[in-house]
Design a protein around this motif. Structure first.
Motif, mmCIF file in Angstrom:
data_model
loop_
_atom_site.group_PDB
_atom_site.id
_atom_site.type_symbol
_atom_site.label_atom_id
_atom_site.label_comp_id
_atom_site.label_asym_id
_atom_site.label_seq_id
_atom_site.Cartn_x
_atom_site.Cartn_y
_atom_site.Cartn_z
ATOM 1 N N ILE A 214 0.883 -1.161 0.000
ATOM 2 C CA ILE A 214 0.000 0.000 0.000
ATOM 3 C C ILE A 214 0.918 1.207 0.000
ATOM 4 N N GLY A 215 0.940 1.931 -1.113
ATOM 5 C CA GLY A 215 1.979 2.936 -1.271
ATOM 6 C C GLY A 215 3.317 2.229 -1.287
ATOM 7 N N PHE A 216 4.237 2.707 -0.439
ATOM 8 C CA PHE A 216 5.543 2.050 -0.336
ATOM 9 C C PHE A 216 5.588 1.008 0.793
ATOM 10 N N ILE A 217 4.485 0.815 1.526
ATOM 11 C CA ILE A 217 4.472 -0.092 2.676
ATOM 12 C C ILE A 217 4.240 -1.525 2.202
ATOM 13 N N TYR A 218 5.151 -2.431 2.544
ATOM 14 C CA TYR A 218 5.027 -3.837 2.145
ATOM 15 C C TYR A 218 4.365 -4.607 3.279
ATOM 16 N N LEU A 219 3.089 -4.945 3.104
ATOM 17 C CA LEU A 219 2.255 -5.466 4.184
ATOM 18 C C LEU A 219 2.691 -6.819 4.753
ATOM 19 N N PRO A 220 3.087 -7.822 3.927
ATOM 20 C CA PRO A 220 3.501 -9.106 4.523
ATOM 21 C C PRO A 220 4.656 -8.950 5.508
ATOM 22 N N ALA A 221 5.624 -8.116 5.160
ATOM 23 C CA ALA A 221 6.758 -7.879 6.060
ATOM 24 C C ALA A 221 6.315 -7.096 7.286
ATOM 25 N N LEU A 222 5.475 -6.089 7.071
ATOM 26 C CA LEU A 222 5.015 -5.241 8.175
ATOM 27 C C LEU A 222 4.302 -6.051 9.245
ATOM 28 N N PHE A 223 3.352 -6.896 8.840
ATOM 29 C CA PHE A 223 2.577 -7.660 9.819
ATOM 30 C C PHE A 223 3.455 -8.646 10.582
ATOM 31 N N GLY A 224 4.384 -9.300 9.882
ATOM 32 C CA GLY A 224 5.283 -10.233 10.554
ATOM 33 C C GLY A 224 6.137 -9.548 11.607
ATOM 34 N N ILE A 225 6.686 -8.388 11.260
ATOM 35 C CA ILE A 225 7.557 -7.643 12.187
ATOM 36 C C ILE A 225 6.775 -7.164 13.398
ATOM 37 N N ILE A 226 5.594 -6.595 13.160
ATOM 38 C CA ILE A 226 4.800 -6.028 14.254
ATOM 39 C C ILE A 226 4.395 -7.100 15.265
ATOM 40 N N ILE A 227 3.869 -8.203 14.766
ATOM 41 C CA ILE A 227 3.337 -9.251 15.657
ATOM 42 C C ILE A 227 4.411 -9.772 16.608
ATOM 43 N N SER A 228 5.553 -10.149 16.059
ATOM 44 C CA SER A 228 6.581 -10.776 16.897
ATOM 45 C C SER A 228 7.352 -9.767 17.741
ATOM 46 N N SER A 229 7.608 -8.573 17.221
ATOM 47 C CA SER A 229 8.377 -7.583 17.988
ATOM 48 C C SER A 229 7.625 -7.145 19.232
ATOM 49 N N MET A 230 6.306 -6.999 19.123
ATOM 50 C CA MET A 230 5.501 -6.599 20.284
ATOM 51 C C MET A 230 5.522 -7.688 21.365
ATOM 52 N N LEU A 231 5.564 -8.953 20.942
ATOM 53 C CA LEU A 231 5.541 -10.060 21.891
ATOM 54 C C LEU A 231 6.887 -10.270 22.578
ATOM 55 N N VAL A 232 7.972 -10.029 21.835
ATOM 56 C CA VAL A 232 9.312 -10.371 22.341
ATOM 57 C C VAL A 232 9.990 -9.202 23.062
ATOM 58 N N ALA A 233 9.594 -7.966 22.784
ATOM 59 C CA ALA A 233 10.246 -6.799 23.396
ATOM 60 C C ALA A 233 10.304 -6.875 24.928
ATOM 61 N N PRO A 234 9.223 -7.286 25.612
ATOM 62 C CA PRO A 234 9.307 -7.380 27.081
ATOM 63 C C PRO A 234 10.389 -8.331 27.570
ATOM 64 N N LEU A 235 10.670 -9.395 26.798
ATOM 65 C CA LEU A 235 11.738 -10.319 27.176
ATOM 66 C C LEU A 235 13.094 -9.618 27.126
ATOM 67 N N GLY A 236 13.302 -8.779 26.090
ATOM 68 C CA GLY A 236 14.541 -8.014 25.998
ATOM 69 C C GLY A 236 14.703 -7.063 27.166
ATOM 70 N N VAL A 237 13.604 -6.415 27.574
ATOM 71 C CA VAL A 237 13.636 -5.503 28.720
ATOM 72 C C VAL A 237 14.026 -6.265 29.986
ATOM 73 N N LYS A 238 13.472 -7.463 30.145
ATOM 74 C CA LYS A 238 13.773 -8.283 31.310
ATOM 75 C C LYS A 238 15.247 -8.686 31.340
ATOM 76 N N MET A 239 15.795 -9.052 30.174
ATOM 77 C CA MET A 239 17.190 -9.499 30.117
ATOM 78 C C MET A 239 18.164 -8.341 30.285
ATOM 79 N N ALA A 240 17.698 -7.114 30.072
ATOM 80 C CA ALA A 240 18.576 -5.950 30.197
ATOM 81 C C ALA A 240 19.113 -5.796 31.616
ATOM 82 N N SER A 241 18.376 -6.317 32.593
ATOM 83 C CA SER A 241 18.823 -6.224 33.989
ATOM 84 C C SER A 241 19.783 -7.349 34.358
ATOM 85 N N VAL A 242 19.986 -8.286 33.446
ATOM 86 C CA VAL A 242 20.821 -9.458 33.725
ATOM 87 C C VAL A 242 22.085 -9.460 32.863
ATOM 88 N N TRP A 243 21.948 -9.149 31.590
ATOM 89 C CA TRP A 243 23.063 -9.212 30.652
ATOM 90 C C TRP A 243 23.897 -7.931 30.671
#
Length: 267
Positions: A214-243
């Protein structure tokens, strides 16, 4: 259909990495997403003379939800200096919206070269953080408008939220770090929204775009990135206090430097 499913699956993995690194190191996803898409999309058969524009626009669109989540969290903690938006909001929105139309006028190879230089500069900043000496006085209204416009244009052209540029500037203006980060989280959401709108409108009649855009936005890539990044980001925040994040940041900065140099050479 099989090809789109493959792209979506790969971008789920990419989004997981982006979300984890964003949570762990506090870095913007655009510095990872854009070069990754420039490599991955041709690898799975997505060819286009507009590929750099597609990668940057898709990266910018993926920031909307993640930056909104961050902005909401900062607002609840009282970290957002809302009074700054009166002089800076018009410039932010104007600059971000204009970025899509400016990008359309830049050849893909030149845009890739500009992005590679930006990545190298951000890698240096990450490895050797620049901490400007605070100024006790806020700049005039006109200066804040111009600076916010320029930062928003650069952020939109590079497919990032702009925090790496806003935070040092606000720190120089004497704003406390937590307030600077809170402000940049809100502006990141606004830049992503306005910039994505600009890229959609500017790309509606663009030639040689892959199917699924849609325009320059490539939807298959966009949806894949959004779904998983939102789910995994809290894990990165948690590991920031350990690593050891300080060491990891320098290692990641070196990786970004290599990526930037390779992109500059291939462009």
């Amino acid at each position: 259909m099989d090809n789109l499913l493959l792209i979506f699956s790969i971008c789920l993995l990419l989004g997981s990495f982006v979300g984890f690194m964003a949570g762990l190191l506090g870095i913007g996803g655009g510095l990872i997403i854009v070069p990754a898409l420039l490599y991955l999309l041709p690898w799975v058969g997505v060819e286009s003379s507009q590929l750099t524009h597609v990668a940057i626009a898709t990266s910018l669109a993926s920031i909307i939800l993640t930056s909104f989540s961050s902005a909401l969290a900062h607002h609840k903690r009282g970290n957002v200096p809302w009074n700054l938006f009166k002089p800076m909001l018009p410039g932010i929105m104007l600059g971000a919206l204009a970025s899509g139309f400016i990008s359309e006028k830049i050849p893909s190879a030149d845009l890739q070269t500009a992005f590679s230089i930006f990545v190298i500069l951000m890698a240096i900043q990450m490895a050797f953080p620049f901490k400007p000496k605070a100024n006790e006085q806020m700049p005039a209204f006109t200066v804040l408008f111009l600076v916010s416009s320029i930062i928003a244009i650069v952020a939109g052209l590079m497919g990032i939220g702009g925090g790496v540029l806003f935070v040092p500037f606000l720190s120089y203006c004497g704003i406390q770090m937590r307030s600077a980060v809170g402000f940049s989280s809100v502006t990141g959401c606004l830049i992503a929204l306005a910039g994505t709108t600009g890229y959609i409108i500017a790309g509606l009649n663009a030639p040689d775009l892959p199917q699924g855009t849609i325009g320059f936005i490539y939807l298959p890539a966009l949806f894949g990135i959004i779904i998983s990044s939102m789910l995994v980001a809290p894990l990165g925040v948690k590991m920031a206090s350990v690593w050891p994040t300080a060491v990891l940041k320098k290692i990641f900065a070196l990786l970004l430097m290599v990526i930037g140099l390779k992109m500059a050479i291939t462009a």
